[in-house]
Design a protein around this motif. Sequence first.
Motif, short mmCIF file in Angstrom:
data_model
loop_
_atom_site.label_atom_id
_atom_site.label_comp_id
_atom_site.label_asym_id
_atom_site.label_seq_id
_atom_site.Cartn_x
_atom_site.Cartn_y
_atom_site.Cartn_z
N TYR A 143 -76.54 110.98 13.05
CA TYR A 143 -77.75 110.21 13.34
C TYR A 143 -78.98 110.78 12.65
CZ TYR A 143 -75.10 107.65 16.86
OH TYR A 143 -74.19 106.87 17.51
N MET A 144 -78.90 112.06 12.25
CA MET A 144 -80.02 112.66 11.52
C MET A 144 -79.86 112.44 10.02
SD MET A 144 -80.14 116.15 13.74
CE MET A 144 -81.26 117.11 12.76
N ALA A 175 -84.02 123.94 17.77
CA ALA A 175 -84.01 122.70 18.54
C ALA A 175 -82.58 122.16 18.63
CB ALA A 175 -84.92 121.66 17.89
N PHE A 216 -80.57 124.30 20.98
CA PHE A 216 -80.95 124.06 22.37
C PHE A 216 -80.35 122.75 22.90
CE2 PHE A 216 -84.08 122.24 25.40
CZ PHE A 216 -83.92 123.16 26.42
N LYS A 222 -74.00 120.27 30.31
CA LYS A 222 -73.98 119.17 31.28
C LYS A 222 -72.59 118.55 31.35
CE LYS A 222 -76.20 114.93 32.78
NZ LYS A 222 -75.01 114.24 33.19
N LEU A 281 -80.35 108.20 17.34
CA LEU A 281 -80.39 109.63 17.64
C LEU A 281 -80.95 109.88 19.04
CD1 LEU A 281 -80.22 112.64 16.64
CD2 LEU A 281 -82.60 112.38 15.92
N TYR A 286 -78.67 108.53 21.79
CA TYR A 286 -77.50 109.39 22.01
C TYR A 286 -77.87 110.62 22.84
CZ TYR A 286 -73.89 112.86 21.14
OH TYR A 286 -72.95 113.82 21.30
N ILE A 287 -78.96 111.30 22.46
CA ILE A 287 -79.36 112.50 23.18
C ILE A 287 -79.70 112.16 24.63
CG2 ILE A 287 -81.02 114.41 23.32
CD1 ILE A 287 -81.34 114.20 20.26
N SER A 328 -76.79 111.32 26.82
CA SER A 328 -75.95 112.48 27.10
C SER A 328 -76.54 113.36 28.20
CB SER A 328 -75.78 113.34 25.84
OG SER A 328 -75.25 112.56 24.80
N LEU A 329 -77.85 113.23 28.43
CA LEU A 329 -78.51 114.15 29.35
C LEU A 329 -78.77 113.59 30.74
CD1 LEU A 329 -81.19 115.75 26.98
CD2 LEU A 329 -78.98 116.67 27.66
N VAL A 330 -78.82 112.27 30.86
CA VAL A 330 -79.26 111.68 32.13
C VAL A 330 -78.10 111.36 33.07
CG1 VAL A 330 -81.29 110.67 31.01
CG2 VAL A 330 -79.17 109.32 31.21
N ARG A 363 -89.49 121.28 26.92
CA ARG A 363 -88.62 121.85 25.90
C ARG A 363 -87.62 120.86 25.34
NH1 ARG A 363 -85.23 127.32 26.47
NH2 ARG A 363 -84.95 127.52 24.24
N VAL A 364 -87.05 120.03 26.22
CA VAL A 364 -86.08 119.05 25.74
C VAL A 364 -86.79 118.01 24.86
CG1 VAL A 364 -84.44 117.25 26.41
CG2 VAL A 364 -84.54 119.39 27.71
N ALA A 393 -87.60 119.48 21.50
CA ALA A 393 -86.40 119.63 20.66
C ALA A 393 -86.00 118.26 20.10
CB ALA A 393 -85.26 120.24 21.46
N MET A 394 -86.10 117.22 20.93
CA MET A 394 -85.79 115.86 20.43
C MET A 394 -86.74 115.49 19.29
SD MET A 394 -84.62 113.27 23.45
CE MET A 394 -85.87 113.54 24.68
N ALA A 406 -88.21 117.51 17.20
CA ALA A 406 -87.87 118.27 15.98
C ALA A 406 -86.70 117.60 15.25
CB ALA A 406 -87.53 119.71 16.34
N LEU A 407 -85.72 117.14 16.00
CA LEU A 407 -84.55 116.49 15.36
C LEU A 407 -84.92 115.11 14.83
CD1 LEU A 407 -81.61 117.56 17.72
CD2 LEU A 407 -82.69 118.79 15.83
N ARG A 442 -87.76 114.30 13.67
CA ARG A 442 -88.52 114.50 12.44
C ARG A 442 -87.59 114.54 11.22
NH1 ARG A 442 -91.33 119.39 13.58
NH2 ARG A 442 -92.08 118.13 15.30
N VAL A 443 -86.44 115.20 11.39
CA VAL A 443 -85.48 115.27 10.28
C VAL A 443 -84.95 113.88 9.96
CG1 VAL A 443 -83.24 116.17 9.53
CG2 VAL A 443 -84.80 117.63 10.84
#
Lengths: 245, 77
Positions: free
Chosen positions: A104-105, A148, A151, A159, B4, B7-8, B11-13, B50-51, B54-55, B57-58, B60-61
Amino acid sequence: MEERTTLEVIAPTVEQAIADGLAQLGLPADAVTVEVLDSGSKGFLGLGGRQVRIRLTVKAPSVETPPVSEAEAEEVVEQTEGEKEEDERVLHLAREVVTTLLKYMHVDARVFVSFGEASGNHPAPVRVDIRGQDLGVLIGRRSETINALQFIVGVIVSKEVGRKVLVLVDVEGYRERREQQLRRLARRMAEQAVKTGRRQILEPMPPNERRIIHLELRDHPHVRTVSIGEEPHRKVTIEPKESHP
Amino acid sequence: MKALIEYIARSLVEHPEQVEVRTRRAGRRVVVELRVAKPDMGRVVGRHGRVANAMRALLRVAAERENKLASLDIIEP
């Protein structure tokens, strides 16, 4: 080198995947069995194609494989089937999560997963090694992107597994190179602090990098290190121990 | 970019079916809006954000690769 029973590899072709996997394991082709998990797809104009995914399983120790010490052999035997399955599930999951994020990146790279060494009471961390061309984009300014990624992968895997899993992500050996660079910097700045008698302030750094500086100078006879400021601008300062007003 | 973040977040919720991602575009700028169920806010923001960071930063790529500039807004339900 740690013992590993299986390794999953992603690469553009099956041949490439096998070659990469064998190189990582340091084993000859006849020491492993190869299983093609996903034979990939071409995609349109070379875009959006799925890469090949294979699993290498190390055959039972034979004369060709490196000898395993008594203690290590014991440990392998003591691991139950259930634990082994759980370990494989964690590795598989970590690889899956990283592969999906990279897709996805829009970053094309190969992903290797393995367990690192356990230390003390902590279980072995999952090591994720990302390899490919032009991956500077995955490191980012002040290691921001690689941290990032590490993390997020850690949070998702933890999880999913239902317990805290420590995940360490590396890109083309960057972590080791950066550590050496930071240790050199620490020594140089300590020298500077002693020579000038003045406090030296380093660039802002993430916690894992500040830790390397603190550790490097922990036993230094003439300086002490203190971190100042708030994340993400927190920085290490190096000051001479004896102050001469 | 949308995929992206989706997906993140999913996966977290605890309530992935309530994850909603929309994008607003203005030229090279893209604003990615993330909505999750109220009890899941903490999971996508994280301690000290923090999460979320981090999201970003990714993201941005992913954006750079499409020659875009992206920002992430997490919208309170």
